[in-house]
Design a protein around this motif. Structure first.
Motif, PDB file in Angstrom:
ATOM      1  N   ALA A  36       0.709  -1.553  -0.244  1.00  0.00           N
ATOM      2  CA  ALA A  36      -0.141   0.445   0.271  1.00  0.00           C
ATOM      3  C   ALA A  36       0.681   1.399  -0.427  1.00  0.00           C
ATOM      4  CB  ALA A  36      -0.744  -0.226   1.225  1.00  0.00           C
ATOM      5  N   TYR A  67       0.734   3.434  -3.313  1.00  0.00           N
ATOM      6  CA  TYR A  67       0.103   4.936  -2.744  1.00  0.00           C
ATOM      7  C   TYR A  67       0.253   5.567  -2.278  1.00  0.00           C
ATOM      8  CZ  TYR A  67      -3.630   1.384  -5.492  1.00  0.00           C
ATOM      9  OH  TYR A  67      -4.060   0.853  -6.797  1.00  0.00           O
ATOM     10  N   THR A 103      -4.717   4.681   2.834  1.00  0.00           N
ATOM     11  CA  THR A 103      -5.194   3.772   2.234  1.00  0.00           C
ATOM     12  C   THR A 103      -5.850   2.611   3.182  1.00  0.00           C
ATOM     13  OG1 THR A 103      -3.407   3.873   0.534  1.00  0.00           O
ATOM     14  CG2 THR A 103      -4.360   1.825   0.907  1.00  0.00           C
ATOM     15  N   THR A 110      -8.032   5.544  -0.306  1.00  0.00           N
ATOM     16  CA  THR A 110      -7.884   4.743  -1.706  1.00  0.00           C
ATOM     17  C   THR A 110      -8.263   3.702  -0.904  1.00  0.00           C
ATOM     18  OG1 THR A 110      -6.470   5.825  -2.809  1.00  0.00           O
ATOM     19  CG2 THR A 110      -6.617   3.624  -2.980  1.00  0.00           C
TER      20      THR A 110
END
Length: 243
Positions: free
Chosen positions: A103, A107, A112, A202
């Motif tokens: 993660a 991102y 996340t 996200t």
């Protein structure tokens, strides 16, 4: 080349990386790990490897794996590219550690939530400043079907299927609605809880049931079926750069 190994209770997932590119991926039974590793190291010039395992090996198997590939064996002491804020870091599953690493690499600079839909459904939350806070664990889809059959005297054991109506019109469709509709709403409900507390969120979906669930959740998630392998690769590179 780097060898990435994710060992489950019955199956092993493997990826061979050249730099940041996967050049080969394979799945085989855990009982065949030694013979499969021997084939891999004959085929590829492996420089370094990492192993994540939720299952145990015999002492003989462990010795042979170390002899063949001398891997980094992921545990709570392994250096990772995030701050582990879990209250009991020793109990945090290595698969969840790998997901958190994936993660923060995939991102960065965003909050996340990683949803791993497999035997269990796990939820793992990593903040945009790279802090792993924790999440949730609940029964997976197949486990829910088995539980209804196991802990009752008359309910049948069914296999997962997509549902077109949330109202079950008979016993089978009622079971499907309870399991599948329940899972969908559980996931959406938890996503909404995180969204209420954290903006710029996200959502990542991974695990064995990724394809099945993504068809219903595609508007709110990014699907990455091999996110654990990506995370293991991230951890391996992080440790090599730190040497």
């Amino acid at each position: 080349m780097f060898l990435i190994i994710d060992v489950g209770n019955t199956r092993v997932k493997v990826a061979v990386y050249e730099n940041d590119v996967v050049i080969d991926r394979m799945v085989f039974l855990k009982v065949k790990i030694i013979e499969e590793l021997e084939k891999i190291i004959l085929k590829y010039p492996i420089l370094k490897s990492i192993v994540s395992s939720v299952a145990s090996f015999s002492e003989k198997e462990e010795e042979k794996i170390i002899e063949l590939i001398n891997p980094i064996i992921l545990n709570h002491k392994t250096k990772v590219p995030f701050e582990n804020m879990y209250d009991t870091p020793k109990t945090l599953g290595v698969d969840r550690i790998a997901l958190a690493a994936a993660a923060v690499k995939k991102y960065p600079d965003t909050n996340t939530l990683v949803i791993d839909a497999g035997t269990c459904i796990t939820f793992d939350f990593i903040t945009k400043d790279k802090k792993y806070l924790g999440g949730a664990i609940s029964p997976g889809i197949a486990m829910r079907y088995r539980a209804l059959n196991t802990f009752t005297s008359k309910l049948p054991l069914l296999k997962q299927t997509h549902i077109s109506d949330f109202i079950g019109r008979n016993t089978d469709t009622s079971i499907h609605s309870g399991v599948i509709n329940g899972v969908y709403n559980e996931i959406i409900g938890l996503i909404n809880q995180y969204k209420a507390g954290y903006q710029d969120l996200t959502i990542v979906l991974t695990g064995g049931d990724t394809k099945f669930l993504a068809e219903q959740l595609k508007s709110v998630i990014f699907a990455h079926p091999n996110f654990v392998l990506e995370g293991l690769h991230t951890i391996l590179i992080y440790n090599l750069e730190d040497d």
